[in-house]
Design a protein around this motif. Structure first.
Motif, PDB file in Angstrom:
ATOM      1  N   GLY A 127       0.801  -1.213   0.000  1.00 21.04           N
ATOM      2  CA  GLY A 127       0.000   0.000   0.000  1.00 21.04           C
ATOM      3  C   GLY A 127       0.836   1.266   0.000  1.00 21.04           C
ATOM      4  O   GLY A 127       0.638   2.159  -0.831  1.00 21.04           O
ATOM      5  N   ALA A 128       1.778   1.367   0.933  1.00 22.46           N
ATOM      6  CA  ALA A 128       2.576   2.584   1.045  1.00 22.46           C
ATOM      7  C   ALA A 128       3.457   2.793  -0.182  1.00 22.46           C
ATOM      8  O   ALA A 128       3.625   3.924  -0.655  1.00 22.46           O
ATOM      9  CB  ALA A 128       3.437   2.524   2.307  1.00 22.46           C
ATOM     10  N   SER A 129       4.023   1.734  -0.708  1.00 19.72           N
ATOM     11  CA  SER A 129       4.881   1.879  -1.892  1.00 19.72           C
ATOM     12  C   SER A 129       4.063   2.351  -3.090  1.00 19.72           C
ATOM     13  O   SER A 129       4.499   3.240  -3.839  1.00 19.72           O
ATOM     14  CB  SER A 129       5.578   0.555  -2.209  1.00 19.72           C
ATOM     15  N   ALA A 130       2.860   1.794  -3.267  1.00 21.69           N
ATOM     16  CA  ALA A 130       2.019   2.212  -4.385  1.00 21.69           C
ATOM     17  C   ALA A 130       1.613   3.669  -4.246  1.00 21.69           C
ATOM     18  O   ALA A 130       1.640   4.432  -5.223  1.00 21.69           O
ATOM     19  CB  ALA A 130       0.778   1.316  -4.462  1.00 21.69           C
ATOM     20  N   TYR A 131       1.247   4.091  -3.031  1.00 19.72           N
ATOM     21  CA  TYR A 131       0.827   5.474  -2.824  1.00 19.72           C
ATOM     22  C   TYR A 131       2.006   6.442  -2.914  1.00 19.72           C
ATOM     23  O   TYR A 131       1.811   7.641  -3.111  1.00 19.72           O
ATOM     24  CB  TYR A 131       0.138   5.615  -1.463  1.00 19.72           C
ATOM     25  N   ALA A 132       3.218   5.934  -2.761  1.00 15.52           N
ATOM     26  CA  ALA A 132       4.405   6.774  -2.915  1.00 15.52           C
ATOM     27  C   ALA A 132       4.912   6.793  -4.356  1.00 15.52           C
ATOM     28  O   ALA A 132       5.862   7.511  -4.671  1.00 15.52           O
ATOM     29  CB  ALA A 132       5.520   6.283  -1.988  1.00 15.52           C
ATOM     30  N   GLY A 133       4.273   6.007  -5.228  1.00 13.09           N
ATOM     31  CA  GLY A 133       4.702   5.965  -6.625  1.00 13.09           C
ATOM     32  C   GLY A 133       5.928   5.107  -6.850  1.00 13.09           C
ATOM     33  O   GLY A 133       6.734   5.383  -7.746  1.00 13.09           O
ATOM     34  N   ILE A 134       6.063   4.028  -6.045  1.00  8.38           N
ATOM     35  CA  ILE A 134       7.227   3.144  -6.157  1.00  8.38           C
ATOM     36  C   ILE A 134       6.741   1.720  -6.394  1.00  8.38           C
ATOM     37  O   ILE A 134       6.264   1.061  -5.469  1.00  8.38           O
ATOM     38  CB  ILE A 134       8.100   3.185  -4.885  1.00  8.38           C
ATOM     39  N   PRO A 135       6.853   1.200  -7.622  1.00  5.67           N
ATOM     40  CA  PRO A 135       6.512  -0.208  -7.849  1.00  5.67           C
ATOM     41  C   PRO A 135       7.608  -1.098  -7.269  1.00  5.67           C
ATOM     42  O   PRO A 135       8.789  -0.873  -7.526  1.00  5.67           O
ATOM     43  CB  PRO A 135       6.450  -0.316  -9.375  1.00  5.67           C
ATOM     44  N   LEU A 136       7.223  -2.081  -6.488  1.00  4.74           N
ATOM     45  CA  LEU A 136       8.246  -2.901  -5.823  1.00  4.74           C
ATOM     46  C   LEU A 136       8.998  -3.794  -6.804  1.00  4.74           C
ATOM     47  O   LEU A 136      10.141  -4.184  -6.543  1.00  4.74           O
ATOM     48  CB  LEU A 136       7.602  -3.750  -4.723  1.00  4.74           C
ATOM     49  N   THR A 137       8.353  -4.141  -7.900  1.00  2.00           N
ATOM     50  CA  THR A 137       9.053  -4.877  -8.964  1.00  2.00           C
ATOM     51  C   THR A 137       8.828  -4.137 -10.279  1.00  2.00           C
ATOM     52  O   THR A 137       7.812  -3.460 -10.462  1.00  2.00           O
ATOM     53  CB  THR A 137       8.534  -6.319  -9.107  1.00  2.00           C
ATOM     54  N   HIS A 138       9.787  -4.261 -11.158  1.00  2.00           N
ATOM     55  CA  HIS A 138       9.695  -3.626 -12.477  1.00  2.00           C
ATOM     56  C   HIS A 138      10.651  -4.365 -13.397  1.00  2.00           C
ATOM     57  O   HIS A 138      11.793  -4.646 -13.021  1.00  2.00           O
ATOM     58  CB  HIS A 138      10.077  -2.145 -12.381  1.00  2.00           C
ATOM     59  N   ARG A 139      10.176  -4.675 -14.592  1.00  2.00           N
ATOM     60  CA  ARG A 139      10.968  -5.490 -15.515  1.00  2.00           C
ATOM     61  C   ARG A 139      12.358  -4.905 -15.766  1.00  2.00           C
ATOM     62  O   ARG A 139      13.332  -5.641 -15.941  1.00  2.00           O
ATOM     63  CB  ARG A 139      10.211  -5.617 -16.838  1.00  2.00           C
ATOM     64  N   ASP A 140      12.463  -3.577 -15.777  1.00  2.00           N
ATOM     65  CA  ASP A 140      13.751  -2.946 -16.070  1.00  2.00           C
ATOM     66  C   ASP A 140      14.637  -2.796 -14.836  1.00  2.00           C
ATOM     67  O   ASP A 140      15.781  -2.351 -14.958  1.00  2.00           O
ATOM     68  CB  ASP A 140      13.527  -1.568 -16.695  1.00  2.00           C
ATOM     69  N   TYR A 141      14.127  -3.161 -13.661  1.00  2.00           N
ATOM     70  CA  TYR A 141      14.891  -2.938 -12.434  1.00  2.00           C
ATOM     71  C   TYR A 141      15.132  -4.222 -11.650  1.00  2.00           C
ATOM     72  O   TYR A 141      16.266  -4.527 -11.282  1.00  2.00           O
ATOM     73  CB  TYR A 141      14.173  -1.906 -11.543  1.00  2.00           C
ATOM     74  N   THR A 142      14.071  -4.920 -11.316  1.00  2.00           N
ATOM     75  CA  THR A 142      14.247  -6.130 -10.505  1.00  2.00           C
ATOM     76  C   THR A 142      13.025  -7.033 -10.621  1.00  2.00           C
ATOM     77  O   THR A 142      11.912  -6.561 -10.860  1.00  2.00           O
ATOM     78  CB  THR A 142      14.460  -5.776  -9.019  1.00  2.00           C
ATOM     79  N   SER A 143      13.273  -8.314 -10.450  1.00  2.00           N
ATOM     80  CA  SER A 143      12.175  -9.288 -10.467  1.00  2.00           C
ATOM     81  C   SER A 143      11.977  -9.945  -9.117  1.00  2.00           C
ATOM     82  O   SER A 143      11.208 -10.897  -8.988  1.00  2.00           O
ATOM     83  CB  SER A 143      12.458 -10.371 -11.525  1.00  2.00           C
ATOM     84  N   ASP A 144      12.685  -9.468  -8.099  1.00  2.00           N
ATOM     85  CA  ASP A 144      12.513 -10.064  -6.772  1.00  2.00           C
ATOM     86  C   ASP A 144      12.422  -8.985  -5.697  1.00  2.00           C
ATOM     87  O   ASP A 144      12.939  -7.884  -5.835  1.00  2.00           O
ATOM     88  CB  ASP A 144      13.634 -11.061  -6.445  1.00  2.00           C
TER      89      ASP A 144
END
Length: 508
Positions: A127-144
Motif C-alpha cells: 500500500g505505502a509503496s504504491a501510494y508513494a509511486g514506487i513499484p516494488l518490482t519492475h521489468r527494467d529494475y528487478t524481479s525479486d
C-alpha cells in the motif's frame, strides 16, 4: 451477533495500511457481524463505523513501545471473548500474517479450540509503496522483492537476518518498523556489499493524508530522515525502483495534501464533504457541532399533513426538511400521491435532488441558494391567496415567511426537525488548536458556527483561531461567523458543498 455455538469465533481481519478504502469487502462484513471488535493503533478509526452500534469496542493499540495491552494480554482477551460465545473481529493494521503477529494469535486460538478465519489485508509494503509511486518490482529494475522486519524480537540471542544475502541477492528490500534502526540497517547493507548509492525511500503514515516520503541513498538516507523528522510508523524501501517515484508519484501531489481541515457539519451529513476533501488529499478532522433530530412532538406537522388538500405550495429550504417531512408523511400512512395537486419550491440543487429521490421534481429552483432568492423566484409567480406549507428547522431565519406573506400568501411554518448542540470532540479540538495543527475550519450553516464557538473558551477563542483559515458556504453563514467574532477568509460563490470545495481548492 452471537455465535450459535457455545464457543464463539474469531476473525483475524487485515485492516490495510491506513486508507480505510483499502480494506476488503469480506473484512468489512466481518466487522459488521461481530459483537466484539478488538482493534490496533494502525487500524483506521473510520473502519469502526462499519461495526454494529451495540458491539463492544476494545482498543489494544501498540505504538513506539507504548503497549495498551501486551501481546499475551491480547491473546488472552480474544480467547476469553470467544469462549463467552462472542463473534470477535480482531482488526489488525496491514495484513495479519505479514509482521502482524497473526500467526501467534492463531496458534493460541488453535490451542484453545476456538474456530477462526483469517481475512488477508493490504500490507503496508504494498500500500505505502504504491501510494508513494514506487513499484516494488519492475521489468527494467528487478524481479525479486523481500519483506524484512526492521525490529527483530529483542529476546533473540542473535539476528536471523541474512544480511549478506539481502545486500547482494535481492533487488528490492522492504523493511517494516525499522526507522529507529535505520542507521544499523544502512550500515549492515553497505557493509555486506550493497552500493552506497543505492536509492532508498522512507514512507511515514503511508496511504493516509499524513503520508510523507523522504528519499536518498544508503549513504545519505539517515541524515535525510533525521532532517525531515520522520518517525514511526514508517517503512523503508531499498532498491533501484525508488528512482521511479520521480515520475510516478501521485498521492502526495494532490492539491490539499497534508492540509488539516475541521468539518463541523452534523456527522450524518458530513460524508460528502469529508469524502471530497479527503480525495483531494486533506486530513479531515470531524468535529460535528450539531446533531439533526426530530422535533419534540409532531402535532404541528401532523395537522399540516392531515390537511394537505388546502395547500397550493410546499417550500423546502434544506435536505433535512425534505427528509423529515416525507418520513412523517409515510408514517401517517400516506405517500407522494397526497401531494399530486401541490407545487414545490426548493432552495437549491441539493434540496431539489433530494426531493427527486422521493419522487417529485421541484417547480422552482432559484439561481442563488438562500431564502432571499426563493422570494425573488416567487416574484414571477402570482401567489396572492395561495396557502404555502413551509416545513423547516425550528430556529430558521424569518425572511422567507415574512416576504411570502407580504406577497399575499398564507404561510404555515411547521417544525420538521431541529438542530441541537454537540460537545463531543471539544477537548481534542481545543488541543489541536493550541498545538497549531489545524489549517482550516469549514462552516456549512449558521448553526455550525454558533455551536462551534460554544466549544471554545470565550476568552480564548480569538487567540485559538488567529492563524486558522475560516471557510464559509455562503453570505448568511459568513455574517454569523463575523457576528461571533471570527474572521472569514473565504466564501463559496455557489452556496453548496461543491461550491465550498471549489473555494477551498482555489484558496490553496
Amino acid at each position: 451477533m452471537r455465535s450459535n455455538n457455545k464457543t464463539g469465533k474469531v476473525f483475524l481481519v487485515g485492516a490495510g495500511p491506513g486508507d480505510p478504502g483499502l480494506i476488503t469487502v469480506k473484512g468489512v462484513n466481518c466487522i459488521a457481524k461481530a459483537n466484539v471488535v478488538v482493534y490496533d493503533y494502525l487500524a483506521s478509526p473510520a473502519l469502526l463505523a462499519h461495526a454494529n452500534p451495540d458491539a463492544e469496542m476494545i482498543y489494544v493499540g501498540k505504538k513506539g513501545g507504548d503497549h495498551t495491552l501486551p501481546q499475551d494480554g491480547i491473546n488472552a482477551l480474544i480467547v476469553e471473548k470467544a469462549k463467552q460465545g462472542s463473534v470477535v473481529a480482531r482488526l489488525k493494521g496491514g495484513d495479519p500474517f505479514i509482521f502482524g503477529r497473526g500467526g501467534e494469535e492463531v496458534e493460541v486460538l488453535i490451542a484453545a479450540g476456538i474456530p477462526f478465519e483469517v481475512v488477508p489485508g493490504v500490507t503496508a509494503a504494498i500500500g505505502a509503496s504504491a501510494y508513494a509511486g514506487i513499484p516494488l518490482t519492475h521489468r527494467d529494475y528487478t524481479s525479486d522483492v523481500a519483506f524484512v522486519t526492521g525490529h527483530e524480537d529483542p529476546t533473540k540471542a542473535e539476528s536471523s537476518v541474512d544480511w549478506k544475502a539481502l545486500a547482494t541477492g535481492i533487488g528490492t528490500l522492504v523493511f517494516f518498523m525499522g526507522v529507529k534502526n535505520l542507521p544499523t540497517i544502512a550500515a549492515k547493507l553497505m557493509g555486506n556489499g550493497r552500493s552506497v548509492d543505492t536509492p532508498v525511500a522512507v514512507i511515514r503514515w503511508g496511504t493516509t493524508p499524513k503520508q510523507k516520503t523522504v528519499t536518498g541513498t544508503l549513504g545519505t538516507i539517515v541524515d535525510e530522515t533525521q532532517k525531515a523528522g520522520i518517525k514511526a510508523p514508517a517503512i523503508i524501501i531499498v532498491g533501484g525502483v525508488v528512482n521511479l517515484r520521480k515520475t510516478m508519484q501521485w498521492f502526495e501531489n494532490r492539491p490539499l495534501m497534508g492540509r488539516r481541515i475541521v468539518v463541523t457539519r452534523a456527522r450524518e451529513q458530513a460524508s460528502e464533504l469529508v469524502h471530497q476533501l479527503t480525495e483531494y488529499g486533506a486530513e479531515c478532522i470531524q468535529c460535528p457541532t450539531i446533531q439533526v433530530v426530530p422535533p419534540p412532538e409532531w402535532a404541528e406537522m401532523d395537522r399540516a399533513i392531515e390537511t394537505l388538500g388546502r395547500y397550493n405550495w410546499i417550500v423546502f429550504t434544506s435536505v433535512n426538511g425534505v427528509d423529515y417531512f416525507f418520513r412523517r408523511l409515510f408514517e401517517n400512512g400516506l405517500d407522494v400521491r397526497a401531494l399530486g395537486h401541490i407545487k414545490t419550491a426548493t432552495i437549491g440543487p441539493a434540496t431539489a435532488d433530494r426531493l427527486r429521490t422521493w419522487g417529485l421534481n421541484s417547480d422552482i429552483i432559484p439561481e442563488s441558494y438562500r431564502a432571499e432568492s426563493v422570494v425573488e423566484a416567487f416574484s414571477a409567480t402570482p401567489i396572492t391567496g395561495s396557502t404555502i406549507l413551509l416545513p423547516r428547522a425550528r430556529e430558521a431565519r424569518s425572511v422567507l415567511p415574512v416576504e411570502l406573506r407580504r406577497m399575499g400568501a398564507t404561510v404555515d411554518e411547521v417544525t420538521a426537525y431541529e438542530t441541537i448542540h454537540v460537545e463531543n470532540g471539544a477537548t481534542e479540538l481545543i488541543a489541536r488548536l493550541e498545538a497549531g495543527t489545524i489549517d482550516m475550519v469549514t462552516f456549512t450553516s449558521s448553526s455550525t458556527v454558533k455551536n462551534f464557538c460554544r466549544l471554545l473558551p470565550s476568552d480564548q477563542a480569538r487567540r485559538l483561531m488567529a492563524d486558522v483559515t475560516v471557510a464559509s458556504i455562503g453570505p448568511i453563514t459568513s455574517q454569523t461567523a463575523r457576528d461571533m467574532g471570527l474572521s472569514v477568509n473565504l466564501e463559496a460563490t455557489m452556496y453548496t458543498i461543491d461550491g465550498l470545495i471549489q473555494a477551498i481548492l482555489e484558496n490553496y
